[in-house]
Motif scaffolding. Structure first.
Motif, PDB file in Angstrom:
ATOM      1  N   LYS A   1      42.820  38.934  46.990  1.00 39.50           N
ATOM      2  CA  LYS A   1      42.364  39.394  48.294  1.00 39.50           C
ATOM      3  C   LYS A   1      41.026  40.141  48.173  1.00 39.50           C
ATOM      4  O   LYS A   1      40.098  39.895  48.942  1.00 39.50           O
ATOM      5  CB  LYS A   1      43.436  40.339  48.854  1.00 39.50           C
TER       6      LYS A   1
ATOM      7  N   LYS B   1      44.273  36.415  54.896  1.00 40.97           N
ATOM      8  CA  LYS B   1      45.712  36.114  54.996  1.00 40.97           C
ATOM      9  C   LYS B   1      46.069  34.860  54.190  1.00 40.97           C
ATOM     10  O   LYS B   1      47.059  34.829  53.481  1.00 40.97           O
ATOM     11  CB  LYS B   1      46.098  35.884  56.468  1.00 40.97           C
TER      12      LYS B   1
ATOM     13  N   GLU C   1      45.876  35.591  50.447  1.00 36.46           N
ATOM     14  CA  GLU C   1      47.002  36.437  50.035  1.00 36.46           C
ATOM     15  C   GLU C   1      48.285  35.600  49.939  1.00 36.46           C
ATOM     16  O   GLU C   1      49.026  35.693  48.969  1.00 36.46           O
ATOM     17  CB  GLU C   1      47.181  37.519  51.108  1.00 36.46           C
ATOM     18  N   ARG C   2      48.497  34.804  50.974  1.00 42.78           N
ATOM     19  CA  ARG C   2      49.689  33.964  51.020  1.00 42.78           C
ATOM     20  C   ARG C   2      49.686  33.002  49.841  1.00 42.78           C
ATOM     21  O   ARG C   2      50.701  32.805  49.165  1.00 42.78           O
ATOM     22  CB  ARG C   2      49.653  33.159  52.326  1.00 42.78           C
TER      23      ARG C   2
END
Lengths: 496, 496
Positions: free
Chosen positions: A49, A97, A100-101
């Motif tokens: 991230k 997002k 990160e996922r």
């Protein structure tokens, strides 16, 4: 951020984080205790991230835009900026997002895959895999494509490569290589049973280390460890590591995985440290990376010259086991073309059928004509069709490779591409280097390494893969070199 | 950032980076090839810088300020906020530049120290050390102090501890412990020569692993490796690692370093994983940390009960070497109070003289009454004065410890503090646990571990060190417990 120097500093910072994550990944696959996974996944996600945020920093983007039209920069500087700017624009299409996922998912998936493989139970891996596939499909739409969604995935590993080009490559494989393999298989009388005796782990390890040293792999800037799936990784040009696995009932497993990963690591050790963090300090593509590992593994490590001396060395480790096997028998055995179950143990010809199976599966998944539940049966069906092999278990079938657990789709085709590049590069090297065969016979591979360093390694991403290939060999990738190499070598071995 | 949940997320993110850096540090000291150091130093510096920037993020500060006066929080939440807010305000006094410099410097210094120690050449380490000392002096001024600049350094490892308190502790050592050691040394007839035979590395390793397992160290949440200087580290409560070193000519080196580091790791494995990243998920102080390692190393691992069964186990590894040594002789030998050269091999009494020497040197350096050039001679003079030992080489003298190469000044006194805490905790545990001696005799140390988990580990930083000590034992740190323990034990051993 205003100058080229600021650009370099920012790149280094981002790269430091990626390299830190690589250390965590290496540890995860070699040394980490099993309960460590949960927090490790979280830590890797945080690093991913942060790296993503720095890579898409709007101030960095403005600087890149400015430098991209700065005519005072030299060729190398312009090339760095061009690639960084493209990368920036591409990364902007993702989101924090998503990154990160992806990081959390791949950590979970890797662990699930490991357990699934150990327990021969595809179901343990299925959900993670399904989530990763959804992520990749989403990615194809995020990035966008002209012709085929799979182009997006190929581009991550082999910039600019198109699905249509890969189709052409595998058509060549089907049209020219497959008939040749068929011809061999009708004539196959090679006995390689001696490989499958008991070979002590420690002695195998020591022999592998000797081979790595002989290749010029620098142990002051690297090390070897054991992992479930052999790989090479790097944290800088001065810390490029390899792993191997040792099967005490199969000598060949370790030997050629060792040379293979060593070939990858030599590429990384040959990148210029002053370019650390910049595109010119990075490898071109996975195809070119694989050309380096394949060149060492096959063109050097499966050549008759290579074993002239080295077979004596190997025999000194295992005099009893190999006492009835002579040099010629050994050479033939390590070039036994024969359908097999495990890609990484395949001979250099049928290998491409393993890749083709994975390519067809991946394409079908992305095209949504195949779903995860049907993966094992499809895998088994294609192994029967292309390799005439019955897959006895998912561990040795659909679960055999680590790649999907890493979320890597679009990766496998670069293996075949790499082999074909390797043939073309080695052909040129053989013309450029006087007496290359006798040099290899005498364990003098430094001249070859120097040739690779000069022509390939030290350039980093200075050229695209195609450009480099043309610069080095005079033409872009041409399947002919691989086919000629194969015909020349195997016609002799099999007396065709 | 607005809620307690945001606070927790931000803390976890910062901790993820610190823990990533710990993985890089662990690798640096256990596995990294030697050329890897330059870029590793840079990577660690980048991580330190990012962690520092996140820790001093002004929005985070505002959130902490707000939450610090939020009465709706429960006791634990308030405690987390209080400590995080103090930490934030303290960190603001530093600068990114300082943190970066510190990180680069310690990486360089560690490498210099390693080479200096190998080559027995203090000069190789001198410049790095001198730079680190300057950095620490600068730090004392940055942070500020009321009484003594060294207070600033102590506080980093043992919050709230004052130089004046350490002086009192070492006065106790001088007044009460030193005369007792003198009395012993006049009576010392223990023969421990058998320790210094050849003991196979692999067997020592295996025995160490057995001891760790017996203590309750969870190998699914940890592992042991070899390093130049034994240490323990953690990347989460589920990945707490130890290292050891093995001297094939000294059996005792490995055994008690193994138990010692195991004690540290048990503390970390006992922290609550739901508090990962928060003060309540972190150990209190180095003194309390050391109390855990010392309790296991000395109160358990050098007790007569511990060896009742374990000596049989040890003999099964080395039946020939130990055939003429009985259990009682072994117990006496591992409690041989005798001046020695190396701190980590010292007995549990003279150990504190080693610490005192380092404390005096550090204080003098910070007070600027001693300069780096005179360090080796001062070291050697004090070893003569306090331990009546001639130091034969700097490798075994001023270069023996890793701490200064890490830039750790103010750290050593916590070793002595920890031993004294250990005595006080163990005294209480012995009162709380029925038949603790026979439990230890039977290898049943789980009851003790549960006691430590409940009373100490699981609290994290819920209480200050002094508070915790009072809560657990009914009073703050009292030297009497250590002195009573020492007198009781050694009066018997030496028949005083």
């Amino acid at each position: 951020m205003n100058t080229y120097l600021d650009y370099k500093e920012h790149c280094k910072k981002i790269y430091d984080i990626y390299m830190s994550a690589s250390v965590l990944n290496w540890d995860q696959e070699t040394h980490m205790p099993k309960n460590g996974n949960k927090f490790r996944a979280q830590q890797l996600s945080t690093l991913a991230k942060i790296a993503y945020e720095l890579s898409t920093d709007i101030k960095f983007g403005k600087l890149l835009e400015k430098l991209n039209s700065d005519d005072s920069l030299n060729f190398d500087q312009k090339r760095n900026i061009e690639l960084s700017y493209n990368d920036f624009k591409k990364k902007l299409k993702y989101s924090t997002k998503f990154v990160e996922r992806q990081s959390l998912l791949t950590s979970r998936a890797f662990q699930d895959w490991r357990i699934a493989k150990e327990n021969n139970d595809f179901n343990i891996f299925k959900n993670s895999l399904s989530d990763l596939i959804d992520l990749r499909k989403e990615e194809c739409e995020l990035i966008g494509y002209k012709n085929h969604p799979y182009d997006v995935l190929l581009d991550k590993y082999e910039p600019k490569l198109m699905t249509s080009e890969v189709d052409i490559i595998f058509n060549d494989v089907k049209d020219k290589l497959v008939p040749f393999i068929d011809k061999i298989s009708k004539n196959n009388i090679i006995d390689d049973k001696f490989f499958y005796q008991f070979f002590d782990k420690k002695k195998q390890w020591d022999f592998g280390i000797e081979l790595l040293k002989q290749m010029g792999y620098d142990f002051d800037s690297g090390r070897q460890d054991i992992s479930a799936h052999p790989f090479s990784t790097h944290f800088s040009p001065q810390d490029c590591r390899v792993t191997t696995r040792i099967d005490e009932n199969n000598l060949s497993d370790m030997i050629w995985s060792c040379i293979h990963e060593g070939g990858h690591a030599l590429y990384e050790q040959g990148l210029l440290k002053e370019n650390y963090g910049l595109p010119l300090g990075d490898s071109i593509s996975l195809g070119i990376h694989e050309s380096q590992s394949r060149l060492w593994e096959n063109h050097v490590g499966r050549s008759i010259h290579y074993w002239k001396k080295n077979y004596g060395l190997l025999k000194s480790y295992f005099p009893e086991k190999l006492k009835n096997v002579d040099y010629k028998q050994f050479y033939n055995a390590c070039n036994n073309v024969k359908s097999s179950l495990i890609r990484t143990n395949a001979d250099e010809l049928t290998y491409h059928l393993h890749v083709m199976i994975r390519y067809e599966i991946e394409k079908a998944i992305i095209e949504e004509s195949l779903n995860v539940d049907d993966l094992p049966s499809t895998w088994n069906r294609l192994y029967k069709e292309y390799l005439n092999i019955d897959v006895p278990s998912d561990s040795q079938g659909v679960l055999q490779d680590i790649h999907w657990s890493h979320g890597s789709f679009g990766y496998f085709p670069t293996y075949t591409l790499g082999s074909f590049y390797a043939a073309q590069f080695f052909d040129k090297a053989s013309k450029d280097i006087t007496d290359i065969d006798s040099k290899i016979e005498n364990g003098e591979t430094k001249t070859l390494l120097d040739w690779l360093r000069k022509n390939i390694h030290k350039n980093g991403k200075r050229y695209d893969a195609s450009e480099l290939c043309k610069k080095v060999t005079g033409e872009t990738l041409n399947f002919k070199y691989f086919m000629d190499y194969a015909k020349n070598k195997y016609t002799k071995i099999y007396d065709l």
